[in-house]
Scaffold this motif. Structure first.
Motif, mmCIF file in Angstrom:
data_model
loop_
_atom_site.group_PDB
_atom_site.id
_atom_site.type_symbol
_atom_site.label_atom_id
_atom_site.label_comp_id
_atom_site.label_asym_id
_atom_site.label_seq_id
_atom_site.Cartn_x
_atom_site.Cartn_y
_atom_site.Cartn_z
ATOM 1 N N ALA A 56 -3.229 0.159 -2.676
ATOM 2 C CA ALA A 56 -3.800 1.331 -2.033
ATOM 3 C C ALA A 56 -2.888 2.542 -2.219
ATOM 4 N N ARG A 57 -3.496 3.712 -2.358
ATOM 5 C CA ARG A 57 -2.708 4.938 -2.456
ATOM 6 C C ARG A 57 -2.156 5.257 -1.067
ATOM 7 N N ARG A 67 -0.092 7.171 1.986
ATOM 8 C CA ARG A 67 -0.098 8.552 2.462
ATOM 9 C C ARG A 67 1.171 9.264 2.008
ATOM 10 N N ASP A 100 -7.254 3.896 0.215
ATOM 11 C CA ASP A 100 -6.124 4.694 0.693
ATOM 12 C C ASP A 100 -5.587 4.165 2.013
ATOM 13 N N TYR A 140 0.439 10.397 -7.675
ATOM 14 C CA TYR A 140 0.488 10.811 -6.272
ATOM 15 C C TYR A 140 0.342 12.319 -6.082
#
Length: 396
Positions: A169-170, A172, A259, A340
């Motif tokens: 997952a990307r 934060r 995310d 990112y």
């Protein structure tokens, strides 16, 4: 040449090998593999372990309930001893948003030899078993999915014959510390577990990203997941290894539409995230710790130090060799910063970030020997060998 120049040459040699010999770990173009929609969509159970997650569930759980999946799918959220009203928040969100059916359960405190998360996963799989799902989506409570996430994961697994399809997952990236530490976290993970090697059938490299793991139910039974890895602190890697050992084909790549919504605004937050499992990654082995610290120093710290020393004392060889090593290092970090969406000049800070990770790793070992290792949300997990009933093949 001077001693500094020779050490710089060793660092440059290491970086040239990493550039071409470590599975092209630095490339970030590995997304979900080619896929086509199956003729029949298999049933899926989505299992979400949650401990004190009332704060993030409003940003994540509705995304699971809203999955646009053509087959049968249900969500099973397992409240792992929360004290902040996680269960109530989950039920209220389900009533408000509708969507996929939601079942909320609680297994109670884990018995000795189990981590809380894996005990919750076991309970969730047990709740889902009556529906006879063909796939299990294991996803963390802080992970938000785009509406087609489940559909794409299943299509990829069915098309490629994968027992595990996992997406990193990307995470934060908003605060200053998140910008400095988070992209490097994924970069270091990919360096340790090159994604292209993971997908090789018959290869030894195995890893998954615990925030998003689609797992065939029959593969889970063959690998005895989660029982075989019940005390694993780094449970995602342990799961992937267990499945691969049992003959399953696994895949891991970066996500575009999955995310993490969990904030890590302070350095202390990120420090705890890394330090809680860093020494477990080294198998609680002091010799491996010493080797890791030495390796990090030679690979990441020597180049900028060699440039500074070389320029200060007029050692051209040290400055040039250190500069070339730093250049290769910087170039390999640029793709992750692009992924990112961060300023590319941050690549120059990678040595400083690596030094932070070195300190986190040492702190992880210190906390372990003080009896406070692998601490997370009020629980501290002992070294696996202290549990005589633990499965011998489940160490992360």
């Amino acid at each position: 040449m001077s001693a500094v120049a020779w050490i710089s040459a060793a660092s440059l040699a290491a970086w040239l090998w990493l550039l071409v010999g470590q599975g092209f770990f630095w490339r970030t173009d590995l997304r979900l593999p080619p896929r086509r929609e199956p003729e029949r969509w298999p049933a899926v159970a989505v299992v979400v372990p949650a401990r004190d997650e009332a704060g993030v569930l409003p940003a994540s759980l509705p995304s699971l309930l809203a999955q646009d999946y053509p087959g049968h799918a249900e969500v099973f959220l397992v409240d792992d001893g929360s004290t902040d009203g996680t269960e109530e928040v989950a039920r209220e969100l389900s009533e408000r948003h509708g969507g996929l059916p939601l079942t909320v359960g609680s297994p109670g405190e884990p018995p000795p030899g189990w981590t809380g998360k894996l005990w919750a996963v076991r309970h969730g799989i047990g709740l889902a078993r009556a529906r006879e799902p063909e796939y299990l989506l294991l996803t963390d409570a802080d992970i938000a999915h785009e509406p087609d996430s489940l559909r794409e994961l299943v299509a990829a697994a069915e098309s490629g014959g994968f027992a595990v399809v996992s997406q990193m997952a990307r995470l934060r990236v908003a605060s200053v510390w998140e910008r400095l530490v988070v992209p490097a976290f994924v970069y270091f993970f990919a360096q340790l577990y090159p994604f292209r090697w993971i997908a090789r059938e018959g290869g030894r490299t195995a890893a998954a990203a615990g925030g998003c793991v689609l797992l065939r139910a029959d593969a889970a039974e063959r690998a005895r997941v989660p029982d075989a890895i019940r005390h694993a602190v780094i449970d995602d890697v342990a799961l992937a290894r267990a499945v691969k050992r049992s003959g399953g084909h696994i895949w891991l790549g970066l996500a575009d539409r999955v995310d993490s919504v969990r904030p890590y605004p302070r350095l202390a937050d990120l420090w705890r995230m890394v330090a809680r499992s860093a020494y477990a990654q080294l198998r609680h082995n002091p010799a491996v710790l010493v080797g890791t610290v030495a390796g990090l120093a030679v690979i990441y710290l020597v180049p900028p130090v060699a440039v500074a020393v070389g320029l200060a004392v007029g050692d051209a060889s040290a400055a040039v060799l250190g500069g070339l090593a730093w250049l290769v290092m910087t170039a390999t970090y640029l793709p992750m910063l692009r992924y990112y969406r961060q300023p590319l000049w941050l690549a120059l800070t990678l040595p400083a970030t690596a030094f932070l990770y070195l300190l986190m790793t040492v702190d992880s070992a210190v906390q372990h020997y003080r009896g406070r290792g692998a601490a997370w949300k009020g629980r501290t997990y002992a070294r696996p060998e202290t549990h005589p009933e633990a499965a011998p093949d489940s160490r992360p």
